[in-house]
Design a protein around this motif. Sequence first.
Motif, PDB file in Angstrom:
ATOM      1  N   LEU B 323       0.806  -1.224   0.000  1.00  0.00           N
ATOM      2  CA  LEU B 323       0.000   0.000   0.000  1.00  0.00           C
ATOM      3  C   LEU B 323       0.843   1.280   0.000  1.00  0.00           C
ATOM      4  CD1 LEU B 323      -2.762  -1.174   2.482  1.00  0.00           C
ATOM      5  CD2 LEU B 323      -3.060  -0.678   0.046  1.00  0.00           C
ATOM      6  N   ALA B 324       2.151   1.128  -0.105  1.00  0.00           N
ATOM      7  CA  ALA B 324       3.049   2.277   0.039  1.00  0.00           C
ATOM      8  C   ALA B 324       2.677   3.439  -0.884  1.00  0.00           C
ATOM      9  CB  ALA B 324       4.494   1.850  -0.197  1.00  0.00           C
ATOM     10  N   ASP B 325       2.254   3.138  -2.102  1.00  0.00           N
ATOM     11  CA  ASP B 325       1.908   4.214  -3.038  1.00  0.00           C
ATOM     12  C   ASP B 325       0.422   4.572  -3.001  1.00  0.00           C
ATOM     13  OD1 ASP B 325       4.277   5.104  -4.016  1.00  0.00           O
ATOM     14  OD2 ASP B 325       4.373   3.618  -5.631  1.00  0.00           O
ATOM     15  N   GLU B 326      -0.358   3.787  -2.277  1.00  0.00           N
ATOM     16  CA  GLU B 326      -1.818   3.962  -2.282  1.00  0.00           C
ATOM     17  C   GLU B 326      -2.338   4.758  -1.093  1.00  0.00           C
ATOM     18  OE1 GLU B 326      -3.640   2.901  -4.832  1.00  0.00           O
ATOM     19  OE2 GLU B 326      -1.728   2.293  -5.718  1.00  0.00           O
ATOM     20  N   VAL B 327      -1.623   4.681   0.022  1.00  0.00           N
ATOM     21  CA  VAL B 327      -2.141   5.235   1.277  1.00  0.00           C
ATOM     22  C   VAL B 327      -1.060   5.999   2.017  1.00  0.00           C
ATOM     23  CG1 VAL B 327      -3.156   4.642   3.539  1.00  0.00           C
ATOM     24  CG2 VAL B 327      -3.756   3.286   1.527  1.00  0.00           C
ATOM     25  N   PHE B 328      -1.421   7.142   2.580  1.00  0.00           N
ATOM     26  CA  PHE B 328      -0.564   7.731   3.616  1.00  0.00           C
ATOM     27  C   PHE B 328      -1.452   8.221   4.755  1.00  0.00           C
ATOM     28  CE2 PHE B 328      -0.885  12.402   3.318  1.00  0.00           C
ATOM     29  CZ  PHE B 328      -1.466  12.590   2.069  1.00  0.00           C
ATOM     30  N   ARG B 329      -0.800   8.532   5.875  1.00  0.00           N
ATOM     31  CA  ARG B 329      -1.569   8.848   7.075  1.00  0.00           C
ATOM     32  C   ARG B 329      -1.137  10.176   7.687  1.00  0.00           C
ATOM     33  NH1 ARG B 329      -0.012   3.838  10.355  1.00  0.00           N
ATOM     34  NH2 ARG B 329       1.791   4.092   8.986  1.00  0.00           N
ATOM     35  N   ILE B 330      -2.104  10.849   8.286  1.00  0.00           N
ATOM     36  CA  ILE B 330      -1.842  12.099   8.992  1.00  0.00           C
ATOM     37  C   ILE B 330      -2.233  11.880  10.451  1.00  0.00           C
ATOM     38  CG2 ILE B 330      -2.482  14.530   9.208  1.00  0.00           C
ATOM     39  CD1 ILE B 330      -3.223  14.344   6.135  1.00  0.00           C
ATOM     40  N   GLY B 331      -1.272  12.084  11.344  1.00  0.00           N
ATOM     41  CA  GLY B 331      -1.525  11.847  12.758  1.00  0.00           C
ATOM     42  C   GLY B 331      -2.111  13.066  13.453  1.00  0.00           C
ATOM     43  N   HIS B 332      -2.850  12.808  14.533  1.00  0.00           N
ATOM     44  CA  HIS B 332      -3.469  13.895  15.300  1.00  0.00           C
ATOM     45  C   HIS B 332      -3.031  13.865  16.763  1.00  0.00           C
ATOM     46  CE1 HIS B 332      -5.675  13.998  11.632  1.00  0.00           C
ATOM     47  NE2 HIS B 332      -6.285  12.854  11.881  1.00  0.00           N
ATOM     48  N   ILE B 333      -2.060  13.032  17.081  1.00  0.00           N
ATOM     49  CA  ILE B 333      -1.584  12.928  18.461  1.00  0.00           C
ATOM     50  C   ILE B 333      -0.243  13.657  18.604  1.00  0.00           C
ATOM     51  CG2 ILE B 333      -2.850  10.855  19.153  1.00  0.00           C
ATOM     52  CD1 ILE B 333      -0.517   9.162  18.225  1.00  0.00           C
ATOM     53  N   GLY B 334       0.111  13.943  19.850  1.00  0.00           N
ATOM     54  CA  GLY B 334       1.318  14.722  20.106  1.00  0.00           C
ATOM     55  C   GLY B 334       0.975  16.195  20.224  1.00  0.00           C
ATOM     56  N   HIS B 335       2.011  16.987  20.389  1.00  0.00           N
ATOM     57  CA  HIS B 335       1.834  18.412  20.651  1.00  0.00           C
ATOM     58  C   HIS B 335       1.578  19.150  19.331  1.00  0.00           C
ATOM     59  CE1 HIS B 335       2.126  22.041  22.938  1.00  0.00           C
ATOM     60  NE2 HIS B 335       3.133  22.487  22.238  1.00  0.00           N
ATOM     61  N   ILE B 336       0.348  19.029  18.807  1.00  0.00           N
ATOM     62  CA  ILE B 336      -0.036  19.670  17.539  1.00  0.00           C
ATOM     63  C   ILE B 336      -0.968  20.843  17.840  1.00  0.00           C
ATOM     64  CG2 ILE B 336      -1.322  19.362  15.368  1.00  0.00           C
ATOM     65  CD1 ILE B 336      -0.523  16.389  15.461  1.00  0.00           C
ATOM     66  N   THR B 337      -0.581  22.036  17.432  1.00  0.00           N
ATOM     67  CA  THR B 337      -1.438  23.205  17.654  1.00  0.00           C
ATOM     68  C   THR B 337      -2.378  23.400  16.460  1.00  0.00           C
ATOM     69  OG1 THR B 337       0.078  24.734  16.562  1.00  0.00           O
ATOM     70  CG2 THR B 337       0.441  24.353  18.920  1.00  0.00           C
ATOM     71  N   GLU B 338      -3.373  24.266  16.637  1.00  0.00           N
ATOM     72  CA  GLU B 338      -4.285  24.607  15.550  1.00  0.00           C
ATOM     73  C   GLU B 338      -3.477  25.181  14.375  1.00  0.00           C
ATOM     74  OE1 GLU B 338      -7.805  26.446  17.317  1.00  0.00           O
ATOM     75  OE2 GLU B 338      -8.334  27.206  15.327  1.00  0.00           O
ATOM     76  N   GLN B 339      -2.474  26.004  14.715  1.00  0.00           N
ATOM     77  CA  GLN B 339      -1.618  26.619  13.694  1.00  0.00           C
ATOM     78  C   GLN B 339      -0.837  25.555  12.918  1.00  0.00           C
ATOM     79  OE1 GLN B 339      -1.536  29.713  12.429  1.00  0.00           O
ATOM     80  NE2 GLN B 339      -0.131  28.719  11.009  1.00  0.00           N
TER      81      GLN B 339
END
Lengths: 357, 357
Positions: B323-339
Amino acid sequence: MLNFTVGPVMSDDAVLEIASHSTPYFRTPEFSALMLENEALMLRFLSAPAGSRCVFLTSSGTGAMESAVMNILNDRDKVLVVNGGSFGKRFVELCRLHKRDMTEIKLDFGHALHREQLELYAGQGYTALLVNMHETSSGVLYDMPMIASFCKEQGLLLIVDAISAFLADELDMEALGAAAVLTGSQKALAVQPGISVVALAPAALERIAANEEVCMYLSLKDALKNAERGQTPFTPAVTTLLQINARLKAIEAAGGAAVERRKIAKVARQLREGIADLPLTMISENPSNAVTAVHPEHAPATEIIRILKDEYQIWACPNGGALADEVFRIGHIGHITEQDNQTLIDALHDMQKKGTL
Amino acid sequence: MLNFTVGPVMSDDAVLEIASHSTPYFRTPEFSALMLENEALMLRFLSAPAGSRCVFLTSSGTGAMESAVMNILNDRDKVLVVNGGSFGKRFVELCRLHKRDMTEIKLDFGHALHREQLELYAGQGYTALLVNMHETSSGVLYDMPMIASFCKEQGLLLIVDAISAFLADELDMEALGAAAVLTGSQKALAVQPGISVVALAPAALERIAANEEVCMYLSLKDALKNAERGQTPFTPAVTTLLQINARLKAIEAAGGAAVERRKIAKVARQLREGIADLPLTMISENPSNAVTAVHPEHAPATEIIRILKDEYQIWACPNGGALADEVFRIGHIGHITEQDNQTLIDALHDMQKKGTL
């Protein structure tokens, strides 16, 4: 606090700066390149023979010891273990747990191993010998050239736990003919605990390839396969690996492993000379440069450690079990300056004056 | 670099400050007290039932998964494994390696598990079920109340890998009747990688006490025994444990696990809304708050990840294998600000304009 234990030890500013940033993502070409550099520098500092490899496990040194017993040895081996303290005992327990045919050579605490003690096991079909080059619990540095020459004569695979000896004491993997050498991040590498290092000569690599897998997490086969491209099978302690990289490169820039060893030997010498007049008896035959184990003549070791911590902000290293009140240890690895050493020497003299030593 | 992977993730300043000091010595009453506090807070945030315990291993999450398979299960078990991606597959492989009598419930990538799929295995003598609550590779959050109710009806021991779900998704160990829940330091705990966490309800504790030891390093029996006094059998990743302590106390002070979950859910919502107009198809049924897995309609995922890294200084999370070329992921954990979120949303829109998305 000043830290004179034998791990975790004090780190220098360059190492600490690395951990003051968020851990970078690691499935990248940049991290792979760094890991390949870590492998190359470790093998150089160990004088590993051509064809050797080195992997980094996210574990304590015990994880590396167990991985060696599980991955390099198998149930057709007949194993000798030198047991001169807590860490020799750990190898004994690991061999028992994994049902290795094992004989322990039990030494009195603080005593060296002599050729005649090994000679008893000559010509009896042994295939491997496990030794903690520096038995960290007693401070004894074993005579590795003597052990290595016995192993060569007898055709034994030599597996060396150098967890606290690496960079502190003379260690030439090729000259010893060692099949595997183990170390850890929190000893003379002087970074955070959490990474153990397993260097493997071709003799060990062949066995790992042939042996059956018994544990996924501690699999050296899997670690070696991933390390070909500078990666690990599972998320490693990335920050600690970055710190190791900085330390290895700094040691290289300063002249390599021999220069680092001389530095640690000097720290050890200064401390030993500074406490020679105190009622502290050195208990190790042939002490390692990494640590000095002493028997306090007048006060319980646990109480001395407590006073150093609470009244002088100094950590010294306790011994466990039956020797807790008889022995404590002073480490010489990590970022220890001449001034740090003097602070400890002065504290111990002050305690003597106050009658608490 | 901005890090939107699912681990290691970005840490806040308070956490980073801890690692900017040398690792303290840890065989001390002070460190023991901190570890007992870590255990208590973890159990509170997991809503663990009375009599539960929690231990901290110096390993990746896979170490915790293997310790569960080795220490909680035995060769008299008949095990169901939910396999919906890389981490489900890992449980399957671990069960095979340790010779567990195991049946895998194989799901199509990105698909949820439904009651009727479980029903096929009712009344057939199964004794345990292993599930990655959030299959991190596909982003799917399984219906845990449904799985838990099946396990209760069938008398199955429920072992939950919540490595990437802890603090991101609703998780109540007592309500689920889970015997064990696993997590790791580098996910929503948002500190360095290197520590995995194993929370154990009484049902798991009884089995651990009764089962034979098969691995010293990953022994939960040994870890539990040492944890009674706030210690570990071997030198742990001390600095990471100090960071965990700071994070757990900060979460507690801010209102506890539910408040932290809402925070992560909000980060996920903002990002998903921000990329809704882009040619990125959400691929998970019932996505976790921890991550969004997308299929890019016009460009290979690997190329998008490379451009984000090299041209925008942003790490997104690749998928491995086919799936390397088919899918990627965006994480929402950790110190992520709105900016931070907005910066990624803007970068992806910029790529669309340039024709690289």
